[in-house]
Design an enzyme around this catalytic site. Structure first.
Site, mmCIF file in Angstrom:
data_model
loop_
_atom_site.group_PDB
_atom_site.id
_atom_site.type_symbol
_atom_site.label_atom_id
_atom_site.label_comp_id
_atom_site.label_asym_id
_atom_site.label_seq_id
_atom_site.Cartn_x
_atom_site.Cartn_y
_atom_site.Cartn_z
ATOM 1 C CD GLU A 109 46.007 10.102 -37.804
ATOM 2 O OE1 GLU A 109 45.851 9.276 -38.724
ATOM 3 O OE2 GLU A 109 45.329 10.080 -36.763
ATOM 4 C CG ASP B 63 27.061 5.878 -28.455
ATOM 5 O OD1 ASP B 63 27.573 4.760 -28.302
ATOM 6 O OD2 ASP B 63 26.522 6.522 -27.537
#
Length: 329
Positions: free
Chosen positions: A221, A73
Site C-alpha cells: 500500500e 487515543d
C-alpha cells in the site's frame, strides 16, 4: 485555534564517523556540502497528538506542509482514525499545527459510525487546493471505500467536501501527482493492488480508465509519486514481517522508476528498513534544495495504533538510485 509546536532541541546533521571506510567518509563529505538546512526537529516532530501517513508538499508560499491522518487515543485498531490535521514549517525545526481540517461527520456520503479517515493527500491546481481522502460509505468498509475530495483556496483551512471520484475500485491510499505540464494523475494502493490514471482538469474525474501499475515488487500500500531529474519515482510499503530475510521490523519502503507517470515501472529496491509498527506510509519531497523522507513510527506510544510522523534526510546516488535512509532515533 492554531498551536505552534516547538521542538525541544535541534539535532545537527551527523557527519562522518571514524568507524566508516574512507569511501563512506568521502560520500558523507559530499552530502555535507549539499546541506542547506542545518537542523531538524527531533523525531517524532509532532508530539502533542498522534499522527500518521504524512503527505508532504511545498506550496508557493515557501512553506513545507504535511497533511496527516490522526490516531485517536484510546485507539480501537485503525477504526477510530478521524480528524485530519495540517502542519507546516519554514525551517524543519519549528512546526505549526494549523488545526483540524476535516472529520468524518462532515462527509455527506460517509459511514454513519464515523472514523475510518485513513491516509490522505493534497494537490494544488489553478488557485485551488484539493484534499483527497479515503472513506467508506457503508458500515462494511472493504467494498465501500471511496476517494473523497474537499477543496479550499487556502492550504490549511476551510476545506469543503465536494463529493467523491466516481468509477473507482474500492481501494485506499490516494496519491495525486501533478506533472510539470499541469497534468494530474491519481494513484490508489491497498491490499497488494496499485492503480493509476489521469485526472481531468476538474481534478475530480478520471480521464479514461485506471490501470494497474506494472513492475512493482511486493507491493502492499501507500503509493507516492515524485519526480527527480526527469524520472518518475513510485514509492510504497511492502509486506515485510519481522524475521523475513533476517531483517527485523514490519513494512519496508520500496521504490520503482519510470519514464512515464503511469509506468511501466522498473523496480529499484528498498530505501527504508522495517518499521516498528504493522504499517508504514511515506512521502518524499524536496525542500530548499534538499530531499526528505517522511514516515511514521510508534516511538512515542509503543502502540501500533498510536503512531507519530517523522522525517529524515534522503539522498540520491549519481545514477539516480536512492540511498538507504538513516532514521534518527
Amino acid at each position: 485555534m492554531k498551536k505552534c509546536v516547538y521542538a525541544v532541541c535541534a539535532l545537527l546533521w551527523a557527519g562522518c564517523t571514524a568507524s566508516r571506510s574512507a569511501s563512506d567518509s568521502s560520500k558523507d563529505r559530499e552530502q555535507k556540502e549539499t546541506v542547506q538546512i542545518d537542523s531538524l526537529a527531533p523525531n517524532p516532530f509532532i508530539r502533542h497528538l498522534y499522527t500518521a501517513d504524512p503527505s508532504a508538499h511545498v506550496w508557493a508560499d515557501g512553506r513545507l506542509y504535511v497533511y496527516a491522518s490522526h490516531d485517536i487515543d484510546p485507539p480501537r485498531g485503525c477504526d477510530l482514525m478521524d480528524q485530519y490535521h495540517v502542519f507546516s514549517t519554514d525551517d524543519m525545526v519549528h512546526w505549526t499545527d494549523h488545526g483540524e481540517i476535516l472529520r468524518a461527520s462532515q462527509v455527506p456520503w460517509g459511514r454513519k459510525e464515523g472514523g475510518f479517515m485513513w491516509a490522505p493527500d493534497c494537490a494544488y491546481k489553478d488557485g485551488t487546493y484539493y484534499f483527497y481522502f479515503p472513506h467508506p460509505s457503508g458500515t462494511y468498509t472493504n467494498d465501500s471505500w471511496k476517494i473523497g475530495v474537499a477543496t479550499s483556496k487556502e492550504p490549511a483551512a476551510n476545506f469543503t467536501v465536494q463529493g467523491y471520484i466516481e468509477g473507482l475500485d474500492p481501494i485506499i491510499d490516494p496519491c495525486v501527482f501533478v506533472d510539470d505540464d499541469g497534468q494530474a494523475y491519481l494513484y490508489q494502493g491497498g491490499g497488494g493492488t496499485c492503480k493509476g490514471g489521469r485526472l481531468k482538469d476538474n481534478m475530480m474525474e478520471i480521464d479514461g480508465t485506471m490501470q494497474s501499475m506494472e513492475g512493482l515488487v511486493d507491493f502492499h500500500e501507500a503509493t507516492w509519486v515524485h519526480k527527480y531529474n526527469g524520472k518518475y519515482y513510485l514509492s510504497y510499503s511492502d509486506n515485510h514481517n519481522p524475521g523475513q530475510e533476517g531483517v527485523e521490523g514490519y513494512n519496508r519502503m520500496r521504490y520503482a522508476v519510470s519514464d512515464h507517470p503511469l509506468g511501466p515501472w522498473k523496480y529499484m529496491g528498498i530505501y527504508m528498513g522495517g518499521s516498528d509498527c504493522f504499517t508504514n506510509h511515506g512521502s518524499i519531497v524536496e525542500y530548499k534544495g534538499e530531499w526528505f523522507a517522511f514516515y511514521h513510527s510508534i516511538a512515542l506510544s509503543g502502540n501500533p495504533a498510536l503512531r507519530s510522523v517523522c522525517v529524515d534526510r534522503l539522498y540520491y546516488n549519481p545514477d539516480g538510485t536512492i540511498r538507504m535512509v538513516e532514521r534518527r532515533k
